[in-house]
Scaffold this motif. Structure first.
Motif, PDB file in Angstrom:
ATOM      1  N   GLN A 407      -0.154  -1.513   6.316  1.00  0.00           N
ATOM      2  CA  GLN A 407       0.572  -1.068   5.130  1.00  0.00           C
ATOM      3  C   GLN A 407       2.067  -0.889   5.382  1.00  0.00           C
ATOM      4  N   PRO A 408       2.495  -0.221   6.466  1.00  0.00           N
ATOM      5  CA  PRO A 408       3.943  -0.151   6.719  1.00  0.00           C
ATOM      6  C   PRO A 408       4.570  -1.519   6.920  1.00  0.00           C
ATOM      7  N   LEU A 409       3.817  -2.425   7.566  1.00  0.00           N
ATOM      8  CA  LEU A 409       4.343  -3.772   7.770  1.00  0.00           C
ATOM      9  C   LEU A 409       4.533  -4.497   6.445  1.00  0.00           C
ATOM     10  N   ALA A 410       3.566  -4.365   5.534  1.00  0.00           N
ATOM     11  CA  ALA A 410       3.669  -5.025   4.228  1.00  0.00           C
ATOM     12  C   ALA A 410       4.859  -4.505   3.437  1.00  0.00           C
ATOM     13  N   GLN A 411       5.102  -3.191   3.464  1.00  0.00           N
ATOM     14  CA  GLN A 411       6.225  -2.624   2.732  1.00  0.00           C
ATOM     15  C   GLN A 411       7.543  -3.060   3.354  1.00  0.00           C
TER      16      GLN A 411
END
Length: 547
Positions: A407-411
């Motif tokens: 999730q942090p990578l996607a954002q």
């Protein structure tokens, strides 16, 4: 009925006189106080000038082409006369179109009136007046006296129109520029609402520098600008002093004029640059004028110097915003974008800014700017402007390891692709104003999914890998001078699915951004037809202001 017919005829009789006198119109009159070659309607030309003309570049001058009948000024040359002379005729022309205006009997429609912008205070009042299926744009009463034949005010004639030279007490506001060669010519007038920037070479002599007018501040501010009610003095906004090595120092006070003078074989306080800033109202009245100066020293060995001049115009109570065309977009200039504020339509405006090379500051539309390292995580703040007509592609590489969280990578990737503040709207024209809500095109955002890629994640997740922006534009207006208008903008985010990857393995994924401009203009129709047809699409403002 007879009573309605009589009332209609009375209105036609009380119509104001046409505001356009074709005998005074001259579209080829380009030089101020000089005769334009082959311009037979130029009032600055004498009989001797006409005798040297070979033809009339503009033989017919007409007024409003939508009127059923109108005056036309016809110019020609009698080459058999000795010497040749100009012939002027004022004739009546009949419009053959079945759709024409019989009489301009609505006085308020003859002059520009600024629309009332909806606000929280006046919205209910405007809704009551214009919210119904029909409303009346007709004034409460029609004037039947002869005063209706006159223009609105004597002051109206002093209000400026676009491109008209800014008048001063003695002549016009000078903006020196190179004409034939690179040498400065002081005969170039500053046109109203025409932002200009020029550079030219000025011949100088240190011994006589105090007597060269173009080197003195007084030469640029000693004449007041003619406004509608009063004269506007040109004030000194700032003074910067430039040394011989090019360093500039801004003076703390600009109240004292610094005139050129000779000191130790140097000419000091010589004008090297002038930047005019004119403030005007929405009706074309100039209310304020200021000038920022750059003064410098000239050595004894110098025979010439380079001077720079600039002028800009700003409407009162507005922030200056750089335009990207007038009205259509110019290739290579930034596409303008913005946001719809909360509580629309209170106020009915957009927050927008021209695109610039920055990290999505001031609600700007940008794309990913490629860096030398090609590292996506290090390129998060690097943005590049979207320029009209330029197809662009950029990208970076993402190294995926087992330690990365989905999730942090996607954002983070979404911020890399779209920036931290991706706009909602794009201006359809290069000069679209914030209050003209219909001149802003919403950005359609789409999401599509790609194939799966292995990753060390317990459950699959989606990450964005590309952003594609497609800008559709069309040629708008006359075929002779078409204007570029944006009609649709689509931003497509492509995502891919990450799945389990053996421990200790890593993979590099390319991340890309692209912009494509597509011309969707319809081909021009032939200018001839065998028979006229009735399926005519009238211009949207043909019957304005009538409903």
């Amino acid at each position: 009925p007879a009573d309605i017919l009589d009332a209609s005829q009375a209105r036609v009789r009380s119509a104001p006189a046409p505001v356009t006198d074709v005998a005074r119109l001259c579209v080829c009159d380009l030089l101020v106080a000089q005769c334009d070659v082959n311009c037979c309607c130029d009032p600055d030309c004498s009989a001797e000038d006409f005798s040297l003309f070979t033809t009339c570049s503009v033989p017919v001058v007409r007024g409003d082409s939508q009127l059923c009948t109108q005056k036309a000024a016809v110019y020609s040359l009698d080459v058999e006369a000795n010497p040749p002379e100009r012939i002027f005729k004022l004739i009546d022309q009949v419009n053959p179109s079945i759709f024409c205006i019989h009489a301009t009997n609505y006085k308020q429609a003859l002059y520009l009136k600024s629309p009332e912008i909806p606000t929280a205070e006046n919205f209910d009042q405007l809704l009551d007046k214009f919210g119904g299926a029909t409303f009346s744009a007709e004034p409460d009463s029609w004037s039947l006296d002869t005063d209706a034949q006159n223009p609105p005010d004597g002051n109206e004639t002093s209000r400026y129109e676009y491109g008209v030279p800014v008048q001063t007490e003695d002549a016009f506001l000078r903006l020196p520029s190179p004409v034939v060669s690179s040498w400065c010519s002081d005969a170039n007038p500053a046109g109203f609402l025409v932002n200009q920037a020029t550079k030219c070479i000025r011949s100088v002599s240190v011994e006589k520098c105090d007597s060269i007018q173009a080197l003195s501040m007084l030469f640029y501010i000693n004449s007041s600008i003619l406004a509608s009610v009063f004269q506007v003095n040109i004030t000194v906004q700032s003074i910067a002093v430039q040394s011989l090595n090019g360093m500039r120092t801004l003076l703390s006070s600009s109240d004292v004029l610094r005139l050129p003078m000779v000191l130790d074989e140097l000419c000091i306080n010589a004008v090297l640059g002038v930047n005019y800033h004119i403030t005007h109202t929405d009706t074309g009245e100039i209310i304020e004028a200021a000038a920022a100066f750059v003064l410098g020293a000239i050595s004894k060995e110098a025979l010439s110097i380079e001077q720079s001049f600039e002028i800009s115009f700003t409407q009162e109570n507005t922030q200056p915003v750089p335009l990207s065309g007038n009205p259509g977009y110019v290739v290579g200039l930034p596409v303008r974008a913005g946001f719809q504020p909360q509580g629309y339509p209170f106020p009915a405006a957009f927050l927008f800014a021209a695109l610039a090379l920055s990290s999505n500051k001031h609600s700007q539309l940008t794309i990913l700017h490629s860096t030398s390292t090609q590292d996506c995580l290090a390129a998060q703040g690097a943005r590049a402007p979207v320029l009209f007509g330029y197809n662009m592609i950029s990208g970076c590489k993402l190294r995926i390891t087992a330690a990365m969280k989905c999730q942090p990578l996607a954002q983070t990737l979404l911020d890399v692709l779209k920036g931290q503040s991706f706009p909602e709207y794009v201006a359809s024209f290069g000069n679209s104003q914030a209050q003209d809500v219909l001149d802003w095109v919403p950005i359609t955002q789409l999401h599509i999914s790609e194939q799966m890629i292995s990753h060390t994640l317990q459950s699959s997740c989606q990450i964005p890998v590309s952003l594609g922006i497609e800008v559709k534009w069309t040629k708008y207006g006359s075929l002779v001078n078409p204007q570029a208008r944006i009609v649709n903008v689509t931003a497509t985010i492509t995502t891919t699915t990450l799945k389990q990857l053996p421990s200790g393995r890593e993979r590099i994924i390319p991340i890309t951004s692209s912009v494509v401009f597509t011309d969707i203009s319809s081909p021009a129709e032939p200018s001839y037809k065998a028979w006229p047809t009735i399926d005519i699409k009238l211009p949207f403002d043909f019957f304005y202001p009538f409903v």
